[in-house]
Design a protein around this motif. Structure first.
Motif, PDB file in Angstrom:
ATOM      1  N   VAL A 288       0.870  -1.179   0.000  1.00 49.85           N
ATOM      2  CA  VAL A 288       0.000   0.000   0.000  1.00 49.85           C
ATOM      3  C   VAL A 288       0.904   1.224   0.000  1.00 49.85           C
TER       4      VAL A 288
ATOM      5  N   GLY B  67       0.840   5.163   0.039  1.00 47.78           N
ATOM      6  CA  GLY B  67       0.125   6.433   0.170  1.00 47.78           C
ATOM      7  C   GLY B  67       1.064   7.540  -0.275  1.00 47.78           C
TER       8      GLY B  67
ATOM      9  N   THR C 258      -5.770   7.421   3.471  1.00 50.39           N
ATOM     10  CA  THR C 258      -6.230   6.051   3.181  1.00 50.39           C
ATOM     11  C   THR C 258      -5.154   5.054   3.585  1.00 50.39           C
TER      12      THR C 258
ATOM     13  N   THR D   3      -2.683   5.014  -2.943  1.00 53.67           N
ATOM     14  CA  THR D   3      -3.742   5.757  -2.248  1.00 53.67           C
ATOM     15  C   THR D   3      -3.222   7.149  -1.865  1.00 53.67           C
ATOM     16  N   ASN D   4      -4.112   7.935  -1.291  1.00 53.60           N
ATOM     17  CA  ASN D   4      -3.645   9.181  -0.678  1.00 53.60           C
ATOM     18  C   ASN D   4      -3.130   8.859   0.741  1.00 53.60           C
TER      19      ASN D   4
END
Ligand code: UDX
Length: 434
Positions: A168, A170, A202, A198-199
């Protein structure tokens, strides 16, 4: 590429060694001198399977450990891996170490450096840190911040670091995404690892949401366990049966003394506290119940022992397990140690044995009696508690250990011993929720 890893606990030390294994020049920094000295000697300061061979392979070559923050100056990427424990006197996470880590590297960040948070933090932290970085670094130095949560499980930390089931990232810029895709290129290419871009908020939330879900799954089955006990049902069969539905799945449905460790308990509490700050307490109100169910299981085992022995004062109890789970020496919020401690405080004579967690347990609970083998722990015990499912314990021969106990009663707090074998050897076997 040069990589700095700030914080060399369970997460950072393994991450640093993992990055060296991927081929990078890595420096791990921590303020704990003893830990750094141990790592610099390629010796692990905590127990983690498969970790020491990685240290031996790379320390002295492309992996170094230091307490001197100036040594991060050449790094292109700085991973922040410090702890975010529960604050004293509050449910919220203690951000002291994260803030200190950022402050410590700030003077040494070079132009183009990327700071990457891996620690589990309250949502909104990444943006706050990014603002601080931009505010404090000189105008001619361009630094960026990204968030890349870590999902490693203790006991499988090396495997999870080298072969994560997802990444993930960000990010707030294409450049940060490119750098991180570059760092993990080998994993992404060889394992086809899914990458979720993601940002920042998130990415922060993914971690606490995942841990909240896992904690909820365990507490769900432990709540079923409470009902099963009253109704005369068997929670292990119930878990098998509902687990065949692949929308539910069998993993993390093992009922027993519940979850502990450095992550699940404090993460659900910190997440609830943060939701309160955001005016969304109701959204996570269920996590208080998840926590309560989990803690009730510990009290329940203490009550089972009290009932079985008709009181606790002076009664001899053997506790097999102190770590919060097998293949770890971590006793943070360990159900096994909490139960052992509560029995002791209630007057029982408790003898504890764990294959790896004895030293850590003795630091947290020095007044317990620590035996140096299973045999010594169970000698003359009136009841034996199996609370951490180490393979060593699962493989015990009930006939052999039955010879030295005062009374053949075993409470299997992990529901994983061979019930038939224990009963055949003359034991009274008591599981949880069955
Ligand atoms: C957890 C998450 O799994 C990991 O992704 C995250 O990065 C950190 O937190 P960890 O704390 O190492 O990892 O332990 P985990 O394997 O998740 O187990 C947590 C606790 O739940 C242990 O005490 C374990 O005994 C207990 N557990 C687990 C159960 O009681 N029942 C189960 O079915 C599974």
């Amino acid at each position: 590429m040069r990589i700095a890893v700030i914080g060399t606990g369970y997460l950072g030390a393994v991450h640093a060694a993992g990055m060296a294994e991927l081929g990078y020049e890595v420096v791990g920094v921590d303020v704990d001198e003893a830990k750094i000295e141990s790592l610099q000697n390629a010796s692990m300061p905590f127990y983690e399977p498969d970790f020491e061979p990685l240290l031996r392979k790379h320390v002295g070559d492309r992996l170094t450990f230091t307490t001197d923050f100036a040594e991060v100056a050449d790094a292109d990427v700085h991973f922040i891996c410090v702890g975010t424990p529960q604050q004293h006197g509050s449910m919220a996470a203690d951000m002291t170490y994260v803030d200190a880590a950022i402050d410590s590297i700030l003077p040494f960040l070079k132009d183009g450096a990327l700071v990457v948070g891996k620690s589990t933090v309250p949502v909104g932290t990444a943006q706050r840190l990014a603002d601080r970085l931009h505010e404090v670094t000189p105008r001619d130095i361009d630094v960026d911040l990204a968030w890349n949560p870590e999902f490693l499980r203790e006991g499988f930390a090396v495997e999870d670091t080298l072969h994560p089931d997802r990444l993930v990232l960000g990010v707030t810029s294409d450049r940060a995404e490119d750098i991180l895709r570059g760092v993990y290129a080998k994993t992404i290419e060889e394992d086809n690892t899914p990458v979720v871009i993601t940002n920042l908020p998130t990415a922060e939330l993914v971690k606490v949401a995942a841990n909240s879900f896992l904690a909820t799954k365990i507490s769900f089955i432990n709540a079923m366990s409470e009902i099963c006990e009253i109704a005369g049902a068997d929670v292990t069969k119930l878990a098998d049966a509902i687990g065949h539905d692949n929308r539910i799945g069998r993993k993390f449905l093992n009922a027993g003394v519940g979850f502990g460790g450095g992550c699940l308990p404090k993460d659900i509490r910190a997440f609830s506290a943060r939701a309160g700050e955001l005016g969304a307490a109701a959204s996570l109100a269920f996590l208080a119940e998840v926590d309560a169910i989990n803690l009730r299981r510990r009290e329940h085992v203490v009550e089972m022992v009290r009932r079985e022995l008709d009181g606790l004062a002076g009664r001899r109890v053997a506790v097999l397990g102190a770590a919060f789970k097998p293949n770890s020496d971590d006793v943070r919020d360990s159900p096994a140690l909490a139960i052992a401690g509560q029995l002791h405080l209630s007057g029982a004579q408790v003898s504890v044995y764990d294959p790896k967690a004895m030293a850590n347990a003795a630091k947290v609970f020095p007044t317990l009696n620590y035996a140096d083998s299973v045999e010594a722990a169970v000698k003359d015990a009136e009841v034996v508690l199996h609370l951490t499912e180490w393979t060593d314990f699962r493989e015990l021969d009930p006939a052999v250990i039955g010879e030295s106990v005062a009374s053949k009663v075993i409470i299997d707090g992990r529901n994983c011993l061979d019930v038939d074998a224990y009963r055949a050897a003359g034991w009274t076997y008591l599981g949880l929720g069955r």
